[in-house]
Scaffold this active site. Sequence first.
Site, PDB file in Angstrom:
ATOM      1  N   TRP A  35       0.848  -1.200   0.000  1.00 31.03           N
ATOM      2  CA  TRP A  35       0.000   0.000   0.000  1.00 31.03           C
ATOM      3  C   TRP A  35       0.877   1.241   0.000  1.00 31.03           C
ATOM      4  CZ3 TRP A  35      -4.708  -0.829  -1.362  1.00 31.03           C
ATOM      5  CH2 TRP A  35      -5.649   0.206  -1.312  1.00 31.03           C
ATOM      6  N   ASP A  73      -0.146  11.085  -0.078  1.00 28.54           N
ATOM      7  CA  ASP A  73      -1.206  12.083   0.080  1.00 28.54           C
ATOM      8  C   ASP A  73      -2.544  11.421   0.364  1.00 28.54           C
ATOM      9  OD1 ASP A  73      -1.693  10.942  -2.421  1.00 28.54           O
ATOM     10  OD2 ASP A  73      -2.339  12.838  -3.314  1.00 28.54           O
ATOM     11  N   GLU A  84      -3.639   8.723  -1.779  1.00 29.49           N
ATOM     12  CA  GLU A  84      -2.815   7.513  -1.646  1.00 29.49           C
ATOM     13  C   GLU A  84      -1.987   7.209  -2.891  1.00 29.49           C
ATOM     14  OE1 GLU A  84      -5.086   4.908   1.557  1.00 29.49           O
ATOM     15  OE2 GLU A  84      -6.058   4.714  -0.403  1.00 29.49           O
ATOM     16  N   GLU A  85      -1.647   8.233  -3.638  1.00 28.85           N
ATOM     17  CA  GLU A  85      -0.948   8.025  -4.896  1.00 28.85           C
ATOM     18  C   GLU A  85       0.411   8.720  -4.972  1.00 28.85           C
ATOM     19  OE1 GLU A  85      -5.017   7.757  -7.644  1.00 28.85           O
ATOM     20  OE2 GLU A  85      -3.855   9.605  -7.561  1.00 28.85           O
ATOM     21  N   GLU A 117     -18.464   6.650  -4.659  1.00 26.61           N
ATOM     22  CA  GLU A 117     -17.229   7.421  -4.592  1.00 26.61           C
ATOM     23  C   GLU A 117     -17.181   8.485  -5.685  1.00 26.61           C
ATOM     24  OE1 GLU A 117     -12.768   6.038  -3.894  1.00 26.61           O
ATOM     25  OE2 GLU A 117     -13.442   5.571  -5.923  1.00 26.61           O
TER      26      GLU A 117
END
Length: 471
Positions: free
Chosen positions: A155, A211, A214-215, A437
């Site tokens: 992750w 961030d 998550e990228e 989302e």
Amino acid sequence: MLYVSLSIGLLATLSCWIPPAVSTLWIPIGERAPTGSLDSFIATESPIALDGVLNNIGSTGSKAMGASTGLVIASPSKTNPDYFYTWTRDSALTFKMLIDTFIAGDMSLQPEIEDYVSAQALLQTVANPSGDLTDGTGLGEPKFEANGTAFTGPWGRPQRDGPALRATALIAYSRWLLSHGSESNLSTTIWPIISNDLNYVGQYWNRTGFDLWEEVDGSSFFTTAVQHRALVEGQALAEQIGKTCTACESQAPQVLCFLQSFWNGDFVVSNINDQKGRSGKDANSILGSIHTFDPTAACDDPTFQPCSPRALANHKAVTDSFRSAYSINLGIPEGTAVAVGRYIEDVYMGGNAWYISTLAAAEQLYDALYQFDRLGRLDVDATSLLFYRDLDPSIQVGSYPSSSELYANTTSAIRRYADGYLTIVQKYTPSDGSLAEQYSREDGSPVSAADLTWCTSFPPFWAFGVHFDVS
């Protein structure tokens, strides 16, 4: 740096709360202009959204079966994508909304809040791929299994916004407890959790991490902004209860100084110290502004308050970047609301519009209106001029008191602009009120994870379902 492990079951005495004589909302949102259809939508959506949040909280939530008590799942979706995990960031933002709703008068939510506190006390002690509580590194782990055990797969880690957001949520609850005579329980139960998170922020804020999307592994505006807020509010709470927060006092000015690094003179470059090569125009920055909104502040540029020239110029830069990016936005002129995504280079699940981002664009404008009304004036400078010119092409640099016709006309235009973003959300919300989302850039249909908790808990006026009017 000292990190403290708490045992569970310490919150039993917190049930002895004293109901307030008058319920007040201590973090107000700017006033909305009444619009029949939109008001009806908000009134209808509010209970649906709140139920959606509670359904996604273990262990009794109808869509969170298998999740431990007090843990928030990001979504019931388990495939394409699998979001049946608990994220520290999403959980903190969700419970910040629930705590604000509780403070505003919904006393039925206190058991949920107490369960969240107990769950977070335990979660802080769980060793994970980011580390453990010995040196605090484990607090930067972004997500855990729904049963509270470590997620050990690959992750984007660490993510350094979660501890700050959790501290902010629990600080809000702590202030309520203080005002209702529960200081001793606060000191022995909630403060150690907050203290761990504040120590983490103070120790690791100047290191890179992933961030909120998550990228990007770098330095994030959103993360830095919420870290500063947590340290400032943590210092104030520590002084109130006779505790110390060395990291708060020493590091908050340094974090604020670093926050200025994201401003390039025209807009907020949302991620720096990274290798992604994006434009930097990202809803990350609008979210950072609204999650550090201080209703008592002036339109301060250094903290990027919603009404500040920098924040308004950035609002224009970010939202304008989507005008030609999505089919559902084509032909919509500047100064009129559009569907907003994360960033224009986005390709995740097709790179669509996000309900969160569109709602954030609305909330920043409502927050700014509140600040203008409280200050009694509206200031236009060279930085914010282009934002205002979209609403009134003839407006000039200057200061306009609330008694002036230009102030009335401009604030009315901003209200209509803000309402436009909610109208877009209304247009693309399914008839059952559920929020996924994303919604399609081509036709507005729901995309990606269904019943995303962050959507249904955002922004605060979903939870209250009222026309915000602050006295």
